[in-house]
Structures are given as C-alpha cells and as structure tokens.
Design a protein around this motif. Sequence first.
Motif, short mmCIF file in Angstrom:
data_model
loop_
_atom_site.label_atom_id
_atom_site.label_comp_id
_atom_site.label_asym_id
_atom_site.label_seq_id
_atom_site.Cartn_x
_atom_site.Cartn_y
_atom_site.Cartn_z
N ASP A 20 26.92 27.38 -23.81
CA ASP A 20 27.62 28.01 -24.92
C ASP A 20 27.59 27.14 -26.17
O ASP A 20 27.30 27.60 -27.25
N TYR A 21 27.89 25.89 -25.99
CA TYR A 21 27.94 25.00 -27.16
C TYR A 21 26.65 25.00 -27.92
O TYR A 21 26.60 24.97 -29.12
N TYR A 26 15.71 26.11 -15.23
CA TYR A 26 16.61 27.07 -15.82
C TYR A 26 18.02 26.93 -15.30
O TYR A 26 18.26 26.67 -14.12
N GLY A 60 32.71 25.37 -29.35
CA GLY A 60 33.28 25.42 -28.01
C GLY A 60 34.65 24.78 -27.89
O GLY A 60 35.28 24.84 -26.84
N TYR A 76 18.21 36.24 -25.45
CA TYR A 76 16.98 36.28 -26.25
C TYR A 76 15.72 36.25 -25.40
O TYR A 76 14.72 36.86 -25.76
N TYR A 77 15.76 35.47 -24.30
CA TYR A 77 14.49 35.19 -23.63
C TYR A 77 14.40 35.79 -22.23
O TYR A 77 13.50 35.53 -21.48
N LYS A 78 15.41 36.60 -21.90
CA LYS A 78 15.33 37.34 -20.63
C LYS A 78 15.63 38.79 -20.97
O LYS A 78 16.67 39.09 -21.55
N MET A 117 29.47 25.73 -19.85
CA MET A 117 30.02 25.49 -21.18
C MET A 117 28.97 24.93 -22.13
O MET A 117 28.87 25.31 -23.27
N HIS A 161 24.11 34.56 -36.33
CA HIS A 161 25.24 35.12 -35.59
C HIS A 161 25.71 36.41 -36.26
O HIS A 161 25.73 36.51 -37.47
N ARG A 179 27.81 37.40 -26.61
CA ARG A 179 26.79 36.94 -25.65
C ARG A 179 25.41 37.38 -26.12
O ARG A 179 25.27 38.39 -26.81
N THR A 180 24.41 36.60 -25.71
CA THR A 180 23.04 36.88 -26.12
C THR A 180 22.10 36.76 -24.93
O THR A 180 22.43 36.15 -23.93
N LYS A 184 20.38 28.98 -25.01
CA LYS A 184 19.83 30.13 -24.30
C LYS A 184 18.65 29.72 -23.44
O LYS A 184 17.82 30.53 -23.05
N SER A 213 13.01 27.14 -19.95
CA SER A 213 13.01 28.31 -19.06
C SER A 213 11.62 28.62 -18.54
O SER A 213 11.46 28.96 -17.37
N TYR A 251 36.17 30.52 -30.68
CA TYR A 251 34.73 30.28 -30.68
C TYR A 251 33.98 31.36 -29.89
O TYR A 251 34.31 31.67 -28.77
N HIS A 252 32.99 31.97 -30.52
CA HIS A 252 32.13 32.98 -29.90
C HIS A 252 32.93 34.16 -29.33
O HIS A 252 32.64 34.64 -28.22
#
Lengths: 466, 466, 466
Positions: free
Chosen positions: A4-5, A392, B335, B147-149, A1, B205, B144-145, A9, A387, B340-341
Amino acid sequence: MIADYTDNKDTAFAKQSTHLHVHTTPMKSMGEQMYKLIGEMFPICRSITGKGVTDTLNIIAKHIPLTIHQVPSGTKVFDWEIPLEWNIRGAYIMDSKGNKVVDFANNNLHVLNYSVPVHRNVTIGELREHLYTLPETPDWIPYRTSYYKEQWGFCVSHNQYRSLKDDRYEIHIDSSLEHGNLTYAECFIPGRLKEEVLISTHICHPSLCNDNLSGIAVATFLAKELLQKQPRYSYRFVFVPGTIGAIAWLAANEKNVMKIKHGLVASLLGDGGAFVYKKSRRGNTEIDEIVSSVLRSKYVNHKVIDFNPFGYDERQYCSPGFNLPVGCLSRSLPGQYPEYHTSADNLDLVRPESLQESLELFSDIVRILEANQKYVNQNPRCEPLLSKRNLYHTIGGTMNKEGLHQALLWTLNLADGGHTVMEISRRSGVDLDLIIQACNVLHEAGLLAEVEPMNELLTADIRSRE
Amino acid sequence: MIADYTDNKDTAFAKQSTHLHVHTTPMKSMGEQMYKLIGEMFPICRSITGKGVTDTLNIIAKHIPLTIHQVPSGTKVFDWEIPLEWNIRGAYIMDSKGNKVVDFANNNLHVLNYSVPVHRNVTIGELREHLYTLPETPDWIPYRTSYYKEQWGFCVSHNQYRSLKDDRYEIHIDSSLEHGNLTYAECFIPGRLKEEVLISTHICHPSLCNDNLSGIAVATFLAKELLQKQPRYSYRFVFVPGTIGAIAWLAANEKNVMKIKHGLVASLLGDGGAFVYKKSRRGNTEIDEIVSSVLRSKYVNHKVIDFNPFGYDERQYCSPGFNLPVGCLSRSLPGQYPEYHTSADNLDLVRPESLQESLELFSDIVRILEANQKYVNQNPRCEPLLSKRNLYHTIGGTMNKEGLHQALLWTLNLADGGHTVMEISRRSGVDLDLIIQACNVLHEAGLLAEVEPMNELLTADIRSRE
Amino acid sequence: MIADYTDNKDTAFAKQSTHLHVHTTPMKSMGEQMYKLIGEMFPICRSITGKGVTDTLNIIAKHIPLTIHQVPSGTKVFDWEIPLEWNIRGAYIMDSKGNKVVDFANNNLHVLNYSVPVHRNVTIGELREHLYTLPETPDWIPYRTSYYKEQWGFCVSHNQYRSLKDDRYEIHIDSSLEHGNLTYAECFIPGRLKEEVLISTHICHPSLCNDNLSGIAVATFLAKELLQKQPRYSYRFVFVPGTIGAIAWLAANEKNVMKIKHGLVASLLGDGGAFVYKKSRRGNTEIDEIVSSVLRSKYVNHKVIDFNPFGYDERQYCSPGFNLPVGCLSRSLPGQYPEYHTSADNLDLVRPESLQESLELFSDIVRILEANQKYVNQNPRCEPLLSKRNLYHTIGGTMNKEGLHQALLWTLNLADGGHTVMEISRRSGVDLDLIIQACNVLHEAGLLAEVEPMNELLTADIRSRE
C-alpha cells in the motif's frame, strides 16, 4: 501494508532459498571429539622444534590433509635465524639416596623448555639457581622457556622446592640441540576464489591444554567442516610454532600474502571465559567488522579490543611491513587467567562445551564471510518489475513475506557493487539472514551479479556518482 | 568592540542589500487558490493512463505553461512496458429490482482502478469475491488498483457490503483497455545555469485530495512563483503517473539526468500533519542539508528520515543506476494517517492553511538553494582594505552593523570556492541571512566572484592547500 | 608480565637516552630577564612606522641577531599601501596660564597614534571634540589610533577631561608624516630542514606592556634558546607592525611561505590569565594538535578555540589565499581584560612568573614539534630480534622498563612512515615522552629511519596497504 505504501503494485514472493549453509554433522558431538583430540595430543612434549611437533602434526593429519614444511636450522628468516633442533628423552633430579625427586616422565613442564643437556652432581645451592617455581600457587609447576639463551633449568612446584633437603643432587637433562629443522604444516582448502582466508594457530607448547591444544583442535575441526563444502574463498590453515614459526611461514610466503583477504589467529579456545576478539592492526577490516558483529548479536558477554603488539602470531602478521587483515580470537586472554602457563592448564581446564561453542563461533564467522559479498544490480535503472519474475507478493501476505519483500527492495537498491551484504543489512535495519536470503533469490533470478574481489574496481563507476 | 579586538583599523559598513528574494504576491491568498484548484481537479477519475490524466493536465495548464509528452502502449521503459490505456465511462452494481446499489457516478473509487470491462449477472457469492472493503472504517470506500493483473472489482464501504442481500446482481464496468498512451507533462523554467532542480509530483490517483492533488497544487503554485523570477538554477517540474510515469520520464531523459543537481518529490502536502523529509539515497546532498536546515530552524515539529526504497517516485530517481540527489517532502507519511487511500481523503481533509504552509516551505527551500552558492574571494591574500571601498565601520556602530561586519570578515575568510554560503554560516555561527547579505555586498563591491557549478574544479587549487 | 603474555622470549632493555631536550640555562631567571627587557622597551613611543620601531628593534638585537627590512612609503602590498612614516617629538595641551595640562612627555598614549601635526589655539569646545577618554575607569588613559584617516587628537584620563576649565588652550602635536619606511625584522635560525616554523609578534604598540612587549620578550628569549641548539626545523621569528607589517612581510615572502610548516602568533603573554590557543583556519594541523595536547596535559585551566577572522596577524597568515598553519597563542584575549588598550597595561600588569610560564610553554611546544617526526621501521616484516641488539628485558624488570618495552614494541609496530610520534603515543596509550625515548633508542640501534617531510610521499606505499 508495504504494498500500500509504495503504490508499487508489484511485489515479491520468496521461494525458500536453499543457499543457507546448514551444518550437516550434529554439532553436539563435535565438542567431545575435539576434547578427545586434545587428550591424545596432551602427553607430548612440544617445543618450537623437535619430535614433539612432528608427532602432534601426525595426529592432526588423521583428521585433515596436511602439507608438512621443514626449515633447516640456521636458515635466515627476516631478522631471525632458525635455531638448532631441540629434542629430549628424559630428565630428573635425584637425591643422594637415589630417589628421583623430580622426573620429566611425570610432567614435561619440569624441564626448562629448550634446556641444554646436562649431567652432573650439584649442591642444593647450585641447584636452586636453576629452579623455577610459583610461590603463590605452590602445587603448580610453571612453564618456562629459554630458546635464545643457552642454559639449563627445572620447573617445579613450590612445595617440591621447599621439600628439597640440604643434599647433593644428580641432575640429568637428556636433551640435544643439533642441526635439524623447524617444522610447520598447512591444510589448504581451495575455493572458487584465489583469495584466501588464513587461520593460524600455534603448536609449540608442551602439555598445556588451553594454550594451545584448544586452538589446534578448533582449527582442525573447522578445516574438517570446510573440507565438506565448496567454499567461495580458499582457506589456508597454518599450524606453526609461535613467533619463530610464524616468521618462518611469512618468510617462505612473502610473495603470496597479498592473497590473504581475511585472517584469524585461533588460541585459548577451551576454557570457560567469554570470547575476546582483538582487532587487526588496521582496525576496520571486514574480518574485524564481521567478528564484532557476530559477537554482538549472539554473545551477551564478550569483548572486542583494539590491536596491540603483544599476544600471539598476529604480532607478526600485523607487523607494519605486512599489515595483514588478521585478528586474534580467544576466550580468556593470555596471562589473564590463573592457570595460564602452569601445569594447571590441563585436561580439567578445558571443557567440551566450550570447545563446541568456540567451533560454532568460528563456523558462524565463516558463514558470514562467505555470504558477505558485494553484488551489482543488473537492472540498476529504476526498479525491476518483480511480478514478471514471479517474485510476487500475495495480498495480505504474512509479515514474514513482507520482511522478505523489504529485503528484496533494499537489496536491489543498495546492490551497487559498493555495499557488502552486511552493509546492506546494517543500512536497511533488515536482519542479515533475510538479506542473505534476498541476495540468493535475486541472484537466481538473474537480477544480481556477484562482484568478485578482483572485479571491484570495474564496478566503481556506479559508486562514483555518489 | 570587534574593532578594538582586531586592531583592524578598517571595518565594514553595510549598504542595505536589495538581493533578498521577497514574495511579491500576498502569500495569504495562495492557500485558498490552491484549495480551489484542488476542488476543480477532485471529481476527475485519474489513473496511470487515460483521459483523467489529460483532463487534469489541462487544468494545470491554465496556471503554468506545460509541455505534454505521450508514450505509446507497449513502449519498453527499462524493465517495464507501457500498459494499454485505460478509460472508463461508468460502472454500477444493480440488484434484481433495478436499483443501482453501487454507482461509479457517485464516487469513482467504487471501481477497482484499471478494472477490465465486464457486464453480466452474478450471484451474491461471486460478487463478494470482487468486492474490497474496510471493515474498521465501515463508512469509507477503499482505493484499490490492479494495473498489472487483469481482473475486475468494486470497492465499497463495509456498510454497503453488509447491506447486500442474497440476490442476483447485474454488474457493469464500462471501461476499455486499448492501445493508447501514457501521458505526462513538464513545466521547464530556464535559469542562468543549465543545472536543474527537479520537482516531481504524481498525478495518477482518482478522487483523493491529499494524495496527491495537494502535491500537484503546491508544485503548480511554486512553478507560478518561479516564473515571475529569473532564477539561478533551471527548474523542471514534472507531473507524472506514479512509478510507471516516473520510469517513462527517466527512460526518455536518461542522458539528461546528470543535469539534475537537486530534486524533491512533492506529495501529501495538504493535511495537518507535521512535515516529514525523507533524504535522498546519498543522504548527504545539498538538498538534504538545506531541507533539514530549514525544517530545523522554522518548524518545531518535523521529522527528517533516512532514505528507504518504499514511498513515491524517489524510489526510481534514487535507484542505484541513477542515484539522483532527490528527496521526498510531505506532511503525513503514506499509510500513516487513517484517511490514506480511502474516500475520506477528500476536500475535508486538506486545508488551505496547510497548503499555504507547504508552499511557503518550498519557497524557503528554493530561496536557500538559490543563495547557497560558493564564492571566491578576489583578494584572497591578506584582508582587503575595506575602508577604500566604503565598507566602513562607524565608531560605536550598532550591534546590527557589527553583526554585518562580522559576516563580512567571515565571508571574506571562508570564500575560497570550497565553502557554500550555508557552510560559511554554520562555521561562523553567523545567521544565514546575514551571510547572504554579506555575500551580496561583497559581490557588488567586486570582492567576491561566484563559482558556477561547472567551474568548481577550477577553483579546487585554492582548497587543495588545506 | 608482558614477556609472559607475548611468549616473545625476546624483550627490550632501555639504555637511558640522552636525546631529550634539557634546558641548559636555569629557567627561573628567564622571567626576570624578560621583565627587564620589557622595562627597557616600555618608554618608547612605537607605531606602525617611525623611529620607535627601529629603537625597539635595536634593543632586541642586543639579544638575538636581527635582519632589518625597510619598505618605502607608497609601496603596494596586496590591497594595501605602505603609509607615510610617522614620527613625533613631543605634544602638549597648555592652558592660558601656561600650564601643560596634558604632556606627551608624561605618557606617549596621550597622543592619538598617527596624529597629524597641529599647533594652534582652540576653545574648550573644539578641544573636546579631539579628546578620547574612558569614563568607566577615570584614571586610565585610552590608547587610540588613526592610521588611515588624517586627524589629530589627544587621549586623556576622564579625570583630566573633567578638570579642564572653560579656557582657551594651546595645542601642539610636534609630529611628522613624511615619505619614509615601514620597518620590520627577522631572526632566522637555520635547522637541518628547510621547512620552517614561523613565530610572529607585533611591535607597533606604544607604552603597553602586555600588548605586546610581552610577546616580543617571549619570542626573543625563545629565539635565544633555539640559537643554542641545532634544531630539526628552521625557525623564522618575525617582528612586525600589526596588520600592515604582516601584510608587507607576506607580500615580500609570497613565494617562500610554502616552506612554513607550522606557525604561532605570540601575543599577550605577560598577564596572569590562563592560556588561550586559537587554532589555525585549517583547524586540524600539527601545530593545532601539539599546542592543544601540551595545554591539555600540563595546564588545568586553558582554552582552545576555533579560528575566527578577528584578532592579530593570524588574520593575514590565515587569509584564504595563504591559509597557513598558523595559530595564535596568548594568555588573556584581546579586549577581554580591563587594562586592554589603556595606560593600565603597564609594568604592574605583567609579571616575571607569567612570562616565565609562557616561555616554558613555547619551549615545550617546540620540543614536541622537534620530536614529532615520522619514522619508518627498517625491519618492517615481522618483529626484529631485540636481544641481538642488546635491547633486552631483564626478568622481573621494573615497571619502568616494562613501560619502555611496551613503547619499543608499539613504536616498531606503528613506525610505518604514516604515524607521527604523537600519533603513536595516542594510539598506544603510552606516554609521549616514553615514545620519544623509544624512538631515540630504536633510531640509534638502526631500527628506525627518520622520514623527512620531503620524503613522506616515498613512504606512502607502506601505508597504502591499509
């Protein structure tokens, strides 16, 4: 969670840290070992000087390395002077029929501690002027002293006192008061830092178990435990006769006491009472905070009280010219349990499990003291990219990992050289052990640097923006 | 009565001040206008880079002047690096019969944001490994995102997911990850002072209304309002992709951030939830105090919470190396509301009246910020003779005038360069607006001088006597 | 018991100290003497200037030595200017039959204070425009002034007002407004220190007893009492016309006010109301603390209120450019008792026993102020050996001696140059008088040195370790 907040990422994964201190000897047996040590020291007639002290130190030295210090009689120590050395070989009260009605050989409390030598016949009337009793507990012998006024006396149970007949008595106290030494000992355990933690305990009482063979035993076994580690702080255990011994130690170490960053007087640690912590005179030092916090989190029944100028050697350490960060940790308070300063403070009063619990408390305090550093985030501007350091967060991670993830983010945010580990825990609401774990993980990853006490000033610039 | 109490023989009369800020555009229509702006931006597929961001900024630029900044892929920004620019033209999942069962054209949430391009046939089994759903709200598409993977994926409603048959599917994500730029924009409104107020809002977003087209709309209209005034502070509105955009902005402005005296992150401002203010890391800054005070006085339901290192870009502004006085003002927390999202964060969730109320709150905060100066009484030794300045009290004056008279005397007494207007109000118990009025009257009469932030040190000598 | 707890073997015995201040004149008679003094001053018509003031000062000068200061009309005093001197010989309203229906000879409140001279015939209508009454208490004459607006007027009971017939009246106010002086007086009592305690009281009201002949009487007798002693502080009693007189005094003493370490405005001290202490603007000064503490410990009914910029001359002493540590001590508050500023504030309102109690309170405050020093333990490292100084505890000593023993140990521990006597009492929980006694005993024994205010910085090094 959390992931998400934050839209972060980039979250953290905890390698299980190996930094937490783990007790390597089974603690269960410690209480018994300490109780055995107390039994060994119990018969010795101790005082503020004399052979009883050195005999006791020799027993302690079988467990931990001790440095013995001797201060000659007549030495000026601040406002005081080391008294003549007192030794005693025997003492009795004998009635006209040759019966020893009171005999030092039965209990060394029978002699007024520091009694001058005497050998003569007295009437029952004269004798009574030199007898001390406890009418309310007629079986118990009181413990009385007269260090600074030359006199003689016997301490007897009130029943003994009442059974004395109108007779003439031979009284004999085979003691000596001669030029000699006051003796104390130190066990020094060097750490990574020159800054010291002082553990002080008084060694001047004769056959009394809780006061203070219990303190001696807990201090000895705490030292033993620390000798097996490489602590951050240096630890100095001092075994001193009460008041005059602490004063002598302070006089000899006047220039060095600035090294003492934290300290505890250990006393009355074997009875069944709830722990009492008496804060240092400053009242808001790190040791005050840590002991209070450990007691609060682990012991439902306990008391934390403000400093007062009564009690044990904290009186000297906290005199205004020293004002050291030294508190006093005990179970029952002096004068507040019936057996205090009587022959009933014996091997029945102290219990292995109480000694065990006391040692565990001291160990816990030391563990937190060692961990309670300040750190500086080495990447203080914006969050670091966790990361790329393999810290991670796996998606849908367990709550436990989320706990550590929170601990990582909080620690990075508050590691500004101004917050201790304990302050980070308090401010974040995250459990202290989790913060300690996060600090270790981040320190290994190179994201945190330790602030050594001597460097605290250098990091103040980060704080000054607040 | 006051005149009697004081034996003052010299009291004050208030000229009605014209200094209070008055909204010149009817506020009622603002909510509708902001809602319309949100509708215009809604269809665009935004991400942390790419054309969606620039399209959005172009729309904002129709309302307020923007300066656009571009940071090339690969640029180091503190511990991070600007990623490749992501753009997408279309995406779908097609079954073996040629039906597009999922189509980006219907909802841009369908594609895992920052998905790598992909075009091939997969089994239902392989496909499922790349699908994200929300089983508890089976009609909604998650956001969902990645970005770095580097990975690809689709977000679908759980109902869509369940209706997929055992088939082979053609999947196509027509995206590109190429060397390009990260784009952000600023609207700078110069004031009398060089000291700045930062309003920051995230623009990364896709089709989500509350998160954060609402924040963008409120920030835009607040800037619009300020552009019509001559504010005391300079105002800097920054429209940045979340996290990486704020980090890029901070990296580019590292030397300038010391100008920021106050700041707010604007987010989640269109739903019907009660306001939540998350304080700056410092926790006791002027912006913390002002927002808390306005919320307390005008909104029965609201929350003020302490800083934590989760949330939006306050995480970067409040990282320990910056530690800026920036809080975060939102309605529902990230959240903590069901939509939310998800695809349910759409034009039905946000309401014109909520946007209206949010803008009014920001306006109120700005009004107090502008007024909350420190003043120095220019006649600090004894009371000034108010009568000769025509600040005279008519006998039997109304309570209102007496209120202002009290405000005048309190202001003269506390205007020592150390108390803000808000502190004068709090200490005196006199309503803030009355103190603001008194300050304006006394300032016009030459009895008060403003303390500019840079002069605060110079006036400290008055304070040092306290 | 304490001796047991501490294992100290060295305890304290109190020589009965002779340092406590004892009132040498029987206090009972003081109330009557003050009441007599008020009776003597009552008939005089005082104002902010003129012969009434000097006549009053001449009466005070029969009790205590006064230095008279005169400030010529037209002198600039900060933002103000000394007005013309006002004197009055007589005044009346005579009806057409030659009856003096209102006569200044009966009551000097009948004339609007500072009335311009006038002598002519007027209609009942014109007369009424110049009459002031109190309809709600129709027997009482109000007290009104017009210092800064030139006008004439009479104050009459509402009954007199209503009995006036439709007639023509000869009105005569035989006053003068001429270049002259504003007069105030000081009684300075030098102490061991140059630092001063200010006692200020206003002397400008005509025949009003509580406001403020009561304050004048209490200040005079307090000065009388101090003249018989050798106080530690220097005391400066100032007798000044309200507002303009205090402003003139401050203007003349602008460079000297830094000597004022504590101050009280004395006013409204003869009625039966409970004491009210209004704190200084700083709100946390020693005088604030001491007055609050004395009131709390001795007077069940009392109020301590925060500073406000209304009231008496504390308004000037606490203006931001001075910000002196001056509070205001009174019984009923101005405006909050029915007789305030009316002819009913006469010799029936004030009572000898109230004056007596007020003087005792001021005496008590002065006693604590004098005692509330800081001391430095001259043997700060470890406890001193009390026995060799004959500060010895007899075994089984009374509780009283144990109380003093506790006080001695606490005082030695906290006498670090940073704690006042009052702070030692508060922190230890030991009664203030016992701590004062301990300080005297230890000071005589050479174990404490006084910290003079100018030396406080030098002792800061002891404190800095905390």
